[in-house]
Enzyme design. Structure first.
Site, PDB file in Angstrom:
ATOM      1  N   LYS A 218      12.357   2.256   6.025  1.00  0.00           N
ATOM      2  CA  LYS A 218      12.441   1.527   7.287  1.00  0.00           C
ATOM      3  C   LYS A 218      13.663   0.627   7.372  1.00  0.00           C
ATOM      4  O   LYS A 218      14.186   0.381   8.456  1.00  0.00           O
ATOM      5  CB  LYS A 218      11.193   0.649   7.452  1.00  0.00           C
ATOM      6  CG  LYS A 218       9.983   1.328   8.064  1.00  0.00           C
ATOM      7  CD  LYS A 218       8.931   0.261   8.345  1.00  0.00           C
ATOM      8  CE  LYS A 218       7.623   0.841   8.829  1.00  0.00           C
ATOM      9  NZ  LYS A 218       6.611  -0.247   9.005  1.00  0.00           N
TER      10      LYS A 218
ATOM     11  N   THR B 247       0.830  -1.206   0.000  1.00  0.00           N
ATOM     12  CA  THR B 247       0.000   0.000   0.000  1.00  0.00           C
ATOM     13  C   THR B 247       0.867   1.260   0.000  1.00  0.00           C
ATOM     14  O   THR B 247       1.897   1.324   0.657  1.00  0.00           O
ATOM     15  CB  THR B 247      -0.926   0.020   1.228  1.00  0.00           C
ATOM     16  OG1 THR B 247      -0.151  -0.249   2.398  1.00  0.00           O
ATOM     17  CG2 THR B 247      -2.008  -1.036   1.089  1.00  0.00           C
TER      18      THR B 247
ATOM     19  N   CYS C 197      -4.812  -6.995  21.352  1.00  0.00           N
ATOM     20  CA  CYS C 197      -5.197  -5.824  22.154  1.00  0.00           C
ATOM     21  C   CYS C 197      -4.081  -4.804  22.357  1.00  0.00           C
ATOM     22  O   CYS C 197      -4.326  -3.607  22.484  1.00  0.00           O
ATOM     23  CB  CYS C 197      -5.680  -6.267  23.538  1.00  0.00           C
ATOM     24  SG  CYS C 197      -6.741  -7.732  23.515  1.00  0.00           S
TER      25      CYS C 197
ATOM     26  N   ASP D  51       8.207  -6.121   7.154  1.00  0.00           N
ATOM     27  CA  ASP D  51       7.455  -4.852   7.200  1.00  0.00           C
ATOM     28  C   ASP D  51       8.360  -3.665   6.891  1.00  0.00           C
ATOM     29  O   ASP D  51       8.187  -2.574   7.435  1.00  0.00           O
ATOM     30  CB  ASP D  51       6.757  -4.676   8.562  1.00  0.00           C
ATOM     31  CG  ASP D  51       5.785  -3.500   8.582  1.00  0.00           C
ATOM     32  OD1 ASP D  51       5.348  -3.059   7.507  1.00  0.00           O
ATOM     33  OD2 ASP D  51       5.480  -3.007   9.696  1.00  0.00           O
TER      34      ASP D  51
ATOM     35  N   TRP E 229       7.042   7.171   9.473  1.00  0.00           N
ATOM     36  CA  TRP E 229       6.378   8.096   8.533  1.00  0.00           C
ATOM     37  C   TRP E 229       6.838   9.537   8.699  1.00  0.00           C
ATOM     38  O   TRP E 229       6.631  10.361   7.806  1.00  0.00           O
ATOM     39  CB  TRP E 229       4.850   8.046   8.740  1.00  0.00           C
ATOM     40  CG  TRP E 229       4.482   8.518  10.120  1.00  0.00           C
ATOM     41  CD1 TRP E 229       4.357   7.750  11.231  1.00  0.00           C
ATOM     42  CD2 TRP E 229       4.270   9.867  10.537  1.00  0.00           C
ATOM     43  NE1 TRP E 229       4.087   8.542  12.315  1.00  0.00           N
ATOM     44  CE2 TRP E 229       4.016   9.840  11.915  1.00  0.00           C
ATOM     45  CE3 TRP E 229       4.263  11.090   9.870  1.00  0.00           C
ATOM     46  CZ2 TRP E 229       3.765  11.004  12.656  1.00  0.00           C
ATOM     47  CZ3 TRP E 229       4.017  12.240  10.602  1.00  0.00           C
ATOM     48  CH2 TRP E 229       3.769  12.183  11.986  1.00  0.00           C
TER      49      TRP E 229
ATOM     50  N   CYS F  57      -3.317  -1.200  20.689  1.00  0.00           N
ATOM     51  CA  CYS F  57      -4.060   0.008  21.096  1.00  0.00           C
ATOM     52  C   CYS F  57      -4.030   0.223  22.606  1.00  0.00           C
ATOM     53  O   CYS F  57      -3.844   1.334  23.078  1.00  0.00           O
ATOM     54  CB  CYS F  57      -5.508  -0.072  20.629  1.00  0.00           C
ATOM     55  SG  CYS F  57      -5.699   0.011  18.844  1.00  0.00           S
TER      56      CYS F  57
HETATM   57 CA    CA Z   1       3.332  -1.930   7.619  1.00  0.00          CA
END
Ligand code: CA
Length: 735
Positions: free
Chosen positions: A376, A284, A656, A349, A437, A659
């Site tokens: 990254k 993406t 969980c 990633d 980012w 977050c």
């Molecule tokens: Ca990612």
């Protein structure tokens, strides 16, 4: 995009007469200040100045230096340099910098926005995709657009419900919201002119967190979701009508359905197995773009593969184009031109969605038009932006996954056995990256790139249960699950490994000499996006709520402002009526503060979502934030078995922790479950399994969890509550 042409001649903007009710955005650019060091670059640029109020167009963005008082597009110009030629605030005057005005933002989640300023108005986004317009001189609110995203859509967001900003074109503001909608808003009123649903379908977990760009009258937008199994693409919409002009897929779809174009057929050869079923490819383009108007090339930063584990998505191997690549396409047609893949066959990633900067550098004695990226994976890349030719790739932070990049092949040389993840394997950098980012900045005067870098690590292991990630991602502060740290991990990286957190470094990198020039250690409280200015200044905030200015040439700290709450957003500078301003939005959250909330900010700091605007000799003060301290109470729930707690911890970490925080310690944005565990007990299943708080943003998990598993998670949280109470833990919350 110019080379290091140094300081130029003084004072050319002094005499410009401005018209229009919003005043002259150039007035303060500006020879008018005695401290100013800004000078004309050329008579050509001077003649390209247009009157403000005419709306934003290509000429105005391309001539960004002639409109230095404004900040018209995400990276200030199409080269995305994030360098302001303003110099009223400089290394001598910066000590006089004070708060000019502030505005409270209407959300309480992560804020990653870059404000834009045009014609005296400041346009800012907040969480979910709220858009706000302010009078840039006074902070008077002009309008507020709420995209009304259903709160349970937040379950599709890998890394908080953030938004990074708007685009301006003509008399409109273009903004996307978390639920994949792209809108044109009237810049005077904020009213919606058109809306498109950019999603391929309404089943997959598509989100948008990035800022649109407008090139040649087309609004460019990608999306996020590679952690959730989606197929990436970028779409161009007609700025006037919202009609789709082109769409470029970054990974191939199911061959049985036919490829969209010959590029898809070509890239499909780099995949094996049934990737369209096992993760859908990912790739993406969720953040970075750059545009070269002379070549009409749009550069797309492409994200990680989905699933993360190549053995799942492409079991026969392969590079899996275009994951983790920079791809150049024709801006008018979306036709493929060239690509450079930073991490072939990504397994970790290692997105290449990080900020890309165009510049002219002198390399080997000749000027080269380059594109630069610090993705990254830890290598700083300099490529020829016409052809994609690799000019250099050097590690800018500690790396264990590869030894170097082979200049001949352009490929990284992977460390031996690095993909053997049948057992836990600790790798540097981790999925948080050596740079995430947060935008960097290129200063054409010093020639340095200022990178908001990180030391991070991750433990990876084949995980065929979820078939998405291959990471034992435990934001877990104990080291029970950690393997021994391998010898090759540098001492610097070891510091971060105990907690798998990311610690921040502001790095000045010389892309010609290919080496670090200076660094400032920002500790665990990672730094924000970066701005550099002609005042020999670099501005950066951090999660400890400090907004700082450093000398661009030396890294010496020159100014620091206590902002009360964490800062992630990216600063900008603009000028009005002879006054230079620096603006930055603050607000906790995002990819590190949610999971690492407990340690990502100092004890007792609360989240504040706010826009801060600074100028010389201003003395506005922030309101007192009223807080109360609460003790972690004892609870009366029965003691669970060790087995149940252990099972619950594994499930908690999987579902969980991202977050609600590692060790069940929340960063304060999402509820800390330990404080109310007894009260939650009777309604636990209704909330966790059935989604009774879905409208508050807590989705139903019954698709993923059995009642027994939900009970195990509750047992684990209760266990952590018991431990926290025994430690005498307290927290500070807003009153
Ligand atoms: Ca990612």
């Amino acid at each position: 995009m110019s080379s290091s042409s140094g300081r130029l001649l003084r004072g050319w903007l002094c005499g410009i007469v401005c018209t229009g009710i919003t005043g002259c955005s150039l007035g303060g650019v500006d020879g008018s200040s005695p401290e100013s060091g800004l000078h004309p670059r050329s008579s050509r640029e001077a003649s390209s100045v247009e009157e403000p109020g005419a709306g934003v167009d290509a000429a105005r963005i391309v001539a960004a230096d002639a409109h230095a008082g404004e900040w018209l597009t995400h990276g200030r110009d199409y080269a995305e340099q994030r360098f302001s030629p303003l110099s009223q605030i400089d290394e001598r005057t910066v000590s006089r910098l004070g708060l000019a005005w502030y505005a409270e933002l209407p959300t309480n989640r992560g804020i990653e926005t870059t404000p834009l300023m045009s014609d005296g108005r400041l346009f800012v986004t907040a969480s979910w995709g709220h858009v706000l317009a302010y009078d840039a001189r006074t902070g008077r609110a002009l309008w507020h657009f709420d995209p009304k995203v259903a709160k349970d859509y937040g379950r599709f967001a890998c890394c908080d419900v953030v938004n990074r900003g708007v685009a301006l074109w003509g008399d409109r503001v273009y903004a996307a919201s978390l639920d994949g909608r792209l809108r044109a808003l009237d810049r005077e009123t904020g009213e919606v002119v058109w809306t498109v649903d950019t999603r391929l379908n309404d089943v997959d977990a598509y989100t948008i967190t990035g800022a649109p760009r407008v090139v040649n009258g087309k609004v460019i937008i990608g999306n996020g979701g590679a952690e959730m199994a989606v197929r990436g693409y970028v779409t161009a919409y007609d700025a006037e009508t919202g009609a789709q002009v082109w769409r470029f897929f970054t990974v191939p779809g199911d061959p049985a359905l036919g490829f969209e174009d010959e590029t898809q057929a070509f890239i499909a050869k780099t995949w094996t197995g049934e990737w369209w079923k096992n993760g859908k490819g990912g790739g993406t383009a969720w953040d970075s773009f750059a545009f070269d108007p002379a070549r009409n090339l749009l550069y797309i930063g492409v994200g990680n593969a989905a699933s993360w584990n190549r053995k799942v998505r492409s079991p026969g191997g392969g590079d899996n184009l275009f994951v983790s690549s920079i791809v150049a396409v024709d801006a008018d047609t979306g036709r493929y031109v060239w690509h450079y893949q930073t991490t072939p066959g990504d397994h970790w990633d290692y997105t290449a969605t990080q900020h890309m900067i165009l510049a002219e550098l002198e390399i080997g004695g000749a000027p080269r038009d380059v594109i630069m990226q610090a993705p990254k994976n830890g290598f700083f890349y300099v490529l020829d932006r016409a052809t994609g030719e690799l000019l250099s790739a050097d590690p800018y932070m500690p790396i264990t996954w590869a030894t170097h990049v082979d200049r001949k092949t352009g490929r990284p040389v992977e460390a031996p056995g690095i993909r053997d993840t049948e057992v836990d394997r600790l790798i540097v950098p981790g999925p948080s990256g050596a740079h995430n980012w947060h935008p960097m900045s290129f200063d054409p005067d010093t020639g340095f790139v200022y990178v908001p870098a990180k030391v991070s690590s991750g433990v990876y292991r084949d995980d065929f249960a979820t078939r998405r990630r291959n990471l034992i991602w435990t934001p877990n502060f104990d080291t029970e699950k950690m393997i021994a740290v391998p010898d090759e991990v540098p001492a610097e990286a070891r510091k971060a490994i105990g907690v798998q957190a990311a610690s921040g470094v502001l790095l000045a990198w010389d892309p010609v000499a290919r080496k670090e020039v200076w660094r400032v250690d920002r500790g665990f409280y990672s730094g924000s996006g970066v701005l550099s200015t002609r005042g020999n200044l670099v501005f950066q905030g951090d999660l400890a709520g400090r907004f700082k200015a450093f000398a661009a040439d030396s890294g010496r700290e020159l100014w620091s402002y206590p902002a009360q709450g964490g800062i992630m957003g990216s600063p900008i500078s603009y000028s009005l009526d002879g006054v230079q301003y620096v603006a930055v939005a603050q607000g906790w959250g995002g990819e590190s503060s949610l999971p690492f909330g407990a340690i990502s900010a100092p004890q007792g700091m609360v989240n504040i979502s706010r826009l801060l605007v600074f100028a010389l000799d201003r003395r506005e003060t922030l309101p007192v934030v009223e807080t109360i301290e609460q003790a972690l109470p004892a609870h009366g729930l029965p003691k669970a078995t060790i087995e149940s707690v252990k099972a619950g911890r594994a499930l908690y970490n999987q579902y969980c922790a991202f977050c609600h925080g590692g060790n069940a310690i929340s960063g304060g944005i999402v509820p800390d479950l330990r404080y109310r565990i007894e009260a939650l007990h009777p309604i636990w299943n209704a909330i966790v399994l059935d989604g009774s708080l879905a409208t508050n943003g807590m989705p139903a998990w019954k698709e993923f969890l059995t009642a027994q598993e939900a009970a195990a998670i509750e047992a684990y949280v209760a266990h952590e509550a018991t431990l926290g109470h025994a430690r005498g833990e307290r927290r500070v919350v807003r009153r």
